[in-house]
Scaffold this motif. Structure first.
Motif: not given
Length: 471
Positions: A367-379, A422-429
């Protein structure tokens, strides 16, 4: 485009070529978003029921199938986008006769693709799960669920293609009604088959297939009782090569983009699977928030492609620019609000899907590594859809494949490995590739828009081509 309607019969076609836009786009997009959310609730209901009543392995089995399902279905779902654009162009051009032939061709494609996917799913279910490194304790249940799910593929394809036909004329409410009823059926059957009959993952799969059958049956009923121009006659199903070529030209790049996009997600799911069944279950729970947020993006993207295709066909270029601005702004505002809600109340929402604290911890990371930025695909989604409405489907597909797919795979074999898996780094993709893709597709949109709006309109070009053919 105007159309005569019999007295007492409600006119369901939206006039996208004249009048105000904001209210019409909202009336189009919001029911569509609600439809997509209800469709995802099929899967969410599955996850919630098995998570509470069938255990962690069952939760992982259902949740880990999403990427595999999308990989096999996205090509054909992309073709439904092509149907939307082609019918929209004919509406803008005022050519009613061709619309009926396109509809019968599209439904034929839906039936054929549904049968192909049904067969392919039975043979490819286990190999795909093995390739994606599905955990050993999840694999048998995941295979059962995937095979049962694909038995309903003819229903899924009929619903998606039939809904695309209705959307092309602005009708997004009746697909919502179909999914509303199907959602009630799905939840009721989930509870009955899992809790009462103890069928576990198999019960969840059966419930989903039957619910998909309900939604497909309602869409077929709507189409066979539609106004004359859009009416489907099952006895007259046909395959018009020219109309299929037009649909394929627009839809195939979108479908291939979806397939490659899903392939990259399969690769990411494979990496997630390597963290064990707790991580798989946690990711499966958290990804639902991303789906719900993305459905707002998708709804306004569909509005962009539908409204743009009609107005581009009619040569209303200034109106096309306004459509882009409204759809982009609405998508960004809606997704920002949804993301904020999901992030703020993340723990209570996650407990809907699982009571296990270890699973919740993995879900919180996503949630904290992906959902926070979920508005970006709109672009990139709205700009890519606007390009498809202008008959440019290949370029946004290629750019999205590179930005959101190729770069993701490269990330897995470089940054992810260098960071010690790292699980966190994986999700930062996800945020990294969303930003990259947005820059590329937005640039392409403005360059192509400037060029296209300096040319004669699509209607003028077709008239010149007909005159040339006549001479």
């Amino acid at each position: 485009m105007t159309q005569e309607v019999k007295p007492g019969k409600k006119r369901r076609e939206m006039d996208m070529l004249h009048g105000s836009l904001l209210d019409k786009i909202l009336l189009f997009a919001l029911p569509l978003a609600a439809s997509s959310i209800l469709q995802q609730l099929f899967n969410s209901a599955d996850i919630a029921v098995v998570g509470h009543f069938a255990g962690r392995q069952a939760l992982g089995a259902v949740g880990s199938n999403t990427a595999a399902i999308n990989l096999l279905t996205n090509l054909f779902v992309g073709l439904s986008v092509g149907a939307n654009v082609v019918i929209g162009h004919f509406i803008g051009l005022g050519r009613k006769r061709e619309i009926k032939d396109v509809i019968h061709t599209v439904i034929s494609v839906a039936l054929l693709s549904g049968v192909l996917l049904l067969v392919a799913g039975q043979f490819l279910a286990k190999p795909i799960l093995l390739i994606t490194n599905s955990p050993v304790d999840v694999l048998p249940l995941a295979t059962i669920y995937l095979r049962i799910y694909f038995l309903g593929m003819p229903f899924v394809m009929l619903y998606n293609f039939g809904s695309a036909i209705l959307r092309s004329k602005g009708d997004t409410k009746r697909p919502l009604y179909a999914l509303l009823l199907a959602g009630v059926v799905n939840v009721g059957l989930n509870l009955l088959l899992v809790i009462v009959f103890h069928l576990g993952v198999a019960g969840v799969g059966i419930a989903t297939v039957l619910a998909n059958g309900v939604s497909a049956g309602m869409i077929l009923y709507f189409l066979t009782h539609e106004e004359e121009t859009f009416r489907l006659d099952l006895r007259k199903l046909s395959w018009n090569r020219e109309y299929f070529r037009r649909v394929f030209r627009v839809g195939a790049p979108a479908g291939l983009q979806g397939m490659v996009f899903s392939l990259s997600n399969v690769c990411i799911q494979t990496a997630i699977n390597g963290f064990g069944s707790h991580a798989v279950a946690g990711s499966a729970a958290a990804v639902n928030f991303e789906f719900f947020t993305y459905f707002m993006v998708s709804a306004f993207s569909q509005a962009a492609v539908t409204f743009t295709s009609q107005n581009f066909g009619a040569g209303n270029y200034q109106r096309c620019k306004k459509i882009f601005r409204i759809c982009m702004t609405a998508a960004l505002v809606a997704t920002l609000c949804m993301s904020a809600a999901f992030v703020m109340f993340r723990r209570p929402f996650l407990r809907i899907y699982t009571p296990e604290e270890v699973v919740i911890q993995y879900a919180l990371v996503r949630v904290l590594h992906v959902e926070v930025f979920a508005c970006l695909p709109s672009l990139y989604e709205v700009s890519g859809s606007a390009l498809r409405g202008m008959n440019h489907s290949l370029l946004p597909a290629l750019l999205t494949v590179f930005g959101s797919c190729v770069l993701r795979v490269l990330w897995l074999f470089t940054v992810f490995l260098w960071a010690g898996r790292s699980f966190e780094v994986l999700l930062n993709v996800y945020p990294f590739t969303w930003v990259t893709t947005s820059v590329m597709v937005l640039t392409a949109y403005f360059v192509i828009r400037r060029r296209e709006f300096q040319r004669p309109s699509l209607k003028e070009r077709e008239e010149l081509a007909e005159e040339a053919a006549g001479t």
